[in-house]
Design an enzyme around this catalytic site. Sequence first.
Site, PDB file in Angstrom:
ATOM      1  N   THR A  25       0.845  -1.189   0.000  1.00 51.06           N
ATOM      2  CA  THR A  25       0.000   0.000   0.000  1.00 51.06           C
ATOM      3  C   THR A  25       0.880   1.238   0.000  1.00 51.06           C
ATOM      4  OG1 THR A  25      -1.815  -1.137   1.079  1.00 51.06           O
ATOM      5  CG2 THR A  25      -1.669   1.234   1.459  1.00 51.06           C
ATOM      6  N   HIS A 174      -6.621 -10.881  -0.524  1.00 50.46           N
ATOM      7  CA  HIS A 174      -5.881 -10.528   0.695  1.00 50.46           C
ATOM      8  C   HIS A 174      -6.632 -11.080   1.902  1.00 50.46           C
ATOM      9  CE1 HIS A 174      -3.243  -8.688   3.399  1.00 50.46           C
ATOM     10  NE2 HIS A 174      -3.361  -7.420   3.089  1.00 50.46           N
ATOM     11  N   ASN A 177      -3.152 -10.271   7.486  1.00 52.14           N
ATOM     12  CA  ASN A 177      -2.855  -8.957   8.079  1.00 52.14           C
ATOM     13  C   ASN A 177      -4.054  -8.224   8.680  1.00 52.14           C
ATOM     14  OD1 ASN A 177      -0.379  -9.629   7.113  1.00 52.14           O
ATOM     15  ND2 ASN A 177      -0.267  -8.052   5.539  1.00 52.14           N
ATOM     16  N   TYR A 179      -7.280  -7.856   7.738  1.00 51.92           N
ATOM     17  CA  TYR A 179      -8.344  -7.226   6.939  1.00 51.92           C
ATOM     18  C   TYR A 179      -9.565  -8.157   6.845  1.00 51.92           C
ATOM     19  CZ  TYR A 179      -4.612  -3.991   6.383  1.00 51.92           C
ATOM     20  OH  TYR A 179      -3.621  -3.110   6.679  1.00 51.92           O
ATOM     21  N   ASN A 234      -2.796  -5.703  13.193  1.00 50.75           N
ATOM     22  CA  ASN A 234      -4.174  -5.192  13.226  1.00 50.75           C
ATOM     23  C   ASN A 234      -5.061  -5.940  14.218  1.00 50.75           C
ATOM     24  OD1 ASN A 234      -4.076  -2.967  11.470  1.00 50.75           O
ATOM     25  ND2 ASN A 234      -4.228  -4.295   9.658  1.00 50.75           N
TER      26      ASN A 234
HETATM   27  C1  FMN Z   1       4.808   0.277   2.910  1.00 53.43           C
HETATM   28  C2  FMN Z   1       4.254  -1.104   3.051  1.00 53.43           C
HETATM   29  C3  FMN Z   1       2.965  -1.368   2.627  1.00 53.43           C
HETATM   30  C4  FMN Z   1       2.435  -2.670   2.689  1.00 53.43           C
HETATM   31  N1  FMN Z   1       1.178  -2.913   2.203  1.00 53.43           N
HETATM   32  C5  FMN Z   1       0.720  -4.190   2.102  1.00 53.43           C
HETATM   33  C6  FMN Z   1      -0.493  -4.489   1.404  1.00 53.43           C
HETATM   34  O1  FMN Z   1      -1.178  -3.612   0.857  1.00 53.43           O
HETATM   35  N2  FMN Z   1      -0.873  -5.792   1.350  1.00 53.43           N
HETATM   36  C7  FMN Z   1      -0.145  -6.804   1.930  1.00 53.43           C
HETATM   37  O2  FMN Z   1      -0.526  -7.967   1.824  1.00 53.43           O
HETATM   38  N3  FMN Z   1       1.020  -6.541   2.574  1.00 53.43           N
HETATM   39  C8  FMN Z   1       1.475  -5.277   2.649  1.00 53.43           C
HETATM   40  N4  FMN Z   1       2.713  -5.031   3.234  1.00 53.43           N
HETATM   41  C9  FMN Z   1       3.546  -6.157   3.696  1.00 53.43           C
HETATM   42  C10 FMN Z   1       4.520  -6.583   2.582  1.00 53.43           C
HETATM   43  O3  FMN Z   1       3.821  -7.167   1.494  1.00 53.43           O
HETATM   44  C11 FMN Z   1       5.565  -7.600   3.087  1.00 53.43           C
HETATM   45  O4  FMN Z   1       4.889  -8.731   3.599  1.00 53.43           O
HETATM   46  C12 FMN Z   1       6.468  -7.018   4.168  1.00 53.43           C
HETATM   47  O5  FMN Z   1       7.011  -5.774   3.760  1.00 53.43           O
HETATM   48  C13 FMN Z   1       7.622  -7.965   4.537  1.00 53.43           C
HETATM   49  O6  FMN Z   1       8.429  -8.218   3.422  1.00 53.43           O
HETATM   50  P1  FMN Z   1       9.895  -7.523   3.280  1.00 53.43           P
HETATM   51  O7  FMN Z   1      10.656  -7.945   4.496  1.00 53.43           O
HETATM   52  O8  FMN Z   1      10.451  -8.087   2.001  1.00 53.43           O
HETATM   53  O9  FMN Z   1       9.653  -6.041   3.231  1.00 53.43           O
HETATM   54  C14 FMN Z   1       3.226  -3.721   3.215  1.00 53.43           C
HETATM   55  C15 FMN Z   1       4.524  -3.438   3.656  1.00 53.43           C
HETATM   56  C16 FMN Z   1       5.047  -2.160   3.573  1.00 53.43           C
HETATM   57  C17 FMN Z   1       6.468  -1.912   4.018  1.00 53.43           C
END
Ligand code: FMN
Length: 358
Positions: A25, A174, A177, A179, A234
């Site tokens: 997001t 989704h 997390n 939702y 959440n």
């Molecule tokens: C800025 C940001 C926005 C995110 N938005 C979503 C989202 O919209 N949907 C989702 O399933 N996970 C979302 N996540 C979680 C990421 O998909 C991912 O699981 C998380 O960043 C861990 O992976 P990484 O260690 O490679 O960053 C978001 C993470 C970040 C940092």
Amino acid sequence: MSQLFSTARLGALTLQNHLVMSPMTRNRATGNVPNPLMAEYYAQRATAGLIITEGTSPSANGLGYPRIPGIYSPAQVDGWKLITGAVHAVGAKIFVQLMHCGRIAHPLNLPAGARVLAPSAIAAAGEMYTDAEGMKPNAMPQAMTEADINKSIEEYAQAAKNAVIAGFDGVELHSANGYLLEQFLRPNSNQRINGYGGAIEKRARFVLEVVDAVIKAIGKDKVGIRLSPFGVFNDMPLYDKMEADYTYIAHQLNTRGLVYIHLVDHSHMGAPKVPDSIKEMFRSVFKGKLILSGGYDAARAERDLAAGKCDLVAVGRPFIANPDLVARWKTGAAENVPDMNTFYTPGAKGYTDYTTLG
Ligand SMILES: Cc1cc2nc3c(=O)[nH]c(=O)nc-3n(C[C@H](O)[C@H](O)[C@H](O)COP(=O)(O)O)c2cc1C
């Protein structure tokens, strides 16, 4: 030989490598409509094998956060066409993540007439940012009636059809997390006593009906799902039967034959550990593709692919800061560091202005 950078199969698709950009997001969709700035952002990162978009609402009711996109109106579908076209031109495939926020919402973020909905009228602990008034407590949701549930299932199916019209290669539901879909799965947020609450067979019913409706709408080859077993984000506390519940869900999803399951692991972000046993359970029960995510670098991605722990690896924050992450991981070049202050702010800063190796 690198497995990570070799081509991969996903249903009928061939991906240019095994690296997936995680759904993130970014709140740049002013008015909830995707725009050319977002097309530039995604195209910059389209050397990934698969891009999963930011959470995108199937309904006005699902727009809990400010400036997140939807995929229920003609203008939104047109906006997404810009993005799928730009991404395909570079070579990645792209799935849209369908995210209904449910009770993780505030009415100030919703368009007129939209409602904050959840399985039960229980507000989530925590606060939600609003453009109008800053931080506010998460709203008290209305418990969904059976009519609301049926309407919501139809909205998911229509959103999936819209996704295909917009040029997406598929959709990711989704169900992670905290939702709406996960709100139905978890006992703390789902205290219904009718056919959608109680034992796991009942708590999983809404998710599985959404899965069935979306598969019917666009075909199982185009449908993946994201889950966060042992996730607590959440206001989703751990509980005793978590592993048994997710084992039931894994079997049910396997029967339906969707194209992938995508598991969240936020232990690298300070969340509790996700036991290896649950990842291994999904791997053995589910015969479709398995995507693992959370804290990956290139070496760990290669290791887990080589060990057969998963079929694809999803990466989040490194993709925010490094549009050319694939090139950097191939060469071992240093990476830009993501700026958390601009994760969710409007405009190009911290979005499309990260440097590439050039
Ligand atoms: C800025 C940001 C926005 C995110 N938005 C979503 C989202 O919209 N949907 C989702 O399933 N996970 C979302 N996540 C979680 C990421 O998909 C991912 O699981 C998380 O960043 C861990 O992976 P990484 O260690 O490679 O960053 C978001 C993470 C970040 C940092």
